[in-house]
Every structure is written in C-alpha cells, then in structure tokens.
Design an enzyme around this catalytic site. Structure first.
Site, PDB file in Angstrom:
ATOM      1  CG  ASP A 135     -64.636  94.544  79.928  1.00 23.02           C
ATOM      2  OD1 ASP A 135     -63.732  94.520  80.794  1.00 23.02           O
ATOM      3  OD2 ASP A 135     -65.846  94.432  80.213  1.00 23.02           O
ATOM      4  CB  CYS A 144     -64.845  91.162  81.257  1.00 29.46           C
ATOM      5  SG  CYS A 144     -65.866  89.798  81.836  1.00 29.46           S
ATOM      6  CG  HIS A 158     -61.013  66.858  83.944  1.00 33.69           C
ATOM      7  ND1 HIS A 158     -61.837  66.589  85.011  1.00 33.69           N
ATOM      8  CD2 HIS A 158     -59.834  66.232  84.211  1.00 33.69           C
ATOM      9  CE1 HIS A 158     -61.188  65.820  85.888  1.00 33.69           C
ATOM     10  NE2 HIS A 158     -59.970  65.595  85.427  1.00 33.69           N
ATOM     11  CG  HIS A 210     -60.567  63.272  81.323  1.00 30.33           C
ATOM     12  ND1 HIS A 210     -61.516  63.735  82.207  1.00 30.33           N
ATOM     13  CD2 HIS A 210     -59.731  62.471  82.040  1.00 30.33           C
ATOM     14  CE1 HIS A 210     -61.258  63.257  83.415  1.00 30.33           C
ATOM     15  NE2 HIS A 210     -60.177  62.483  83.336  1.00 30.33           N
ATOM     16  CB  THR A 251     -67.718  88.702  86.353  1.00 34.71           C
ATOM     17  OG1 THR A 251     -68.198  88.690  84.997  1.00 34.71           O
ATOM     18  CG2 THR A 251     -68.497  89.729  87.168  1.00 34.71           C
TER      19      THR A 251
END
Ligand code: RB5
Length: 148
Positions: A8, A65, A98, A133, A67
């Site tokens: 963004d 973005c 994982h 996994h 965060t």
C-alpha cells in the site's frame, strides 16, 4: 522462483528495495504496485496478490504495508493463502518450514531495509517440513472447508 510483490502507500520505497534484492538473487519479480505517490487501501492489495497466487500467476507473494498486519490479514481471507506477517528472519524461516506460507508480509514502519532483505532471504531459503508439520498444515484446508 516467480514472486509477486505488492504494497500500500506505506511501502513503495521498501518494495523497490526488496524487488531489486529478489531480482539480484535470481528470482523473477512481478510488481503489482503501488508506486510512490499512489494510494491503495491495504485490504485490496492483499486480496489482489492473494488472488494472483491462488490463480498460479506466481509461486509466492511479498506484501508490505505500514505494519504488515492489515495486508496479511486481507490476503489470508483468500482461500488457499497462508500469509505470515513477520519482523525477523527466524519467524520467516519457520513460516515456510512449519506453516507452508505462500506469502510473506512485513511492515515498512517496523523493519528497516537490511532486516527486510534478511527476512525474504530466510523465507525463500526455507522449504516446508514433512511429518507433523504437513499434517498440521492440512488442517488449514479443513478449516476453510468447514467455513465455506
Ligand atoms: C495505512 O496508513 C496503514 O494503516 C497500513 O499501511 C497498515 O499499517 C495496516 O495494517
């Protein structure tokens, strides 16, 4: 590998750095924008890149973005997407080993350029592990099927 990168309006500068780094590492990078000066609501970019990965336009996605949170949350709404928002390389590696993540996300306001390069190196240098996994990853699909 073929990698789609998108961000963004908080991420164009870091996107360009990561894009150049991935190209230097020999990956084919497809830039979904946005560029400096453009704006997009982060959920729309998360969806756009998620859709393209699920459609097979590339093997993996990188999302940025402010965060890394909002754009990864949006991508995870696309069935088949496993987007991991991380801020250091160990989680990036484990997101592949994982969780089998097909998108790595991070925040331009959280990680610097060098750390972001280390994050993508850790992510793309790892492969999903088998056994327990693999069994646990299969549950992601089962949850999606239960919530259609
Ligand atoms: C945009 O200002 C900001 O909210 C966005 O980049 C992101 O941090 C959302 O999770």
């Amino acid at each position: 590998m073929k990698i789609i990168i998108g961000c963004d309006h908080a991420g164009p500068a870091l996107k360009d750095v990561i894009s150049a780094h991935l190209s230097e590492m020999g990956h084919e990078v497809i830039d979904f924008g946005v560029s400096e000066g453009e704006k997009i609501d982060y959920p729309l970019m998360g969806e756009r890149v998620g859709d393209a990965i699920v459609a097979g336009e590339a093997d993996f996605g990188v999302l940025i973005c402010g965060t890394g949170l909002g754009i990864s949350i949006a991508a995870n709404k696309v069935p088949g997407i496993i987007a991991a928002c991380v801020s250091e390389p160990t989680s990036a590696r484990l997101a592949r080993e994982h969780n089998g993540a097909n998108i790595i996300a991070f925040g331009a306001r959280i990680v610097g350029e060098e750390l972001a390069c280390d994050i993508v190196d850790a992510f793309f240098g790892a492969t999903p592990l088998g056994d327990r996994h693999e069994r646990r990853r299969a549950i992601f699909g089962e949850i999606e099927a239960r919530h259609k």
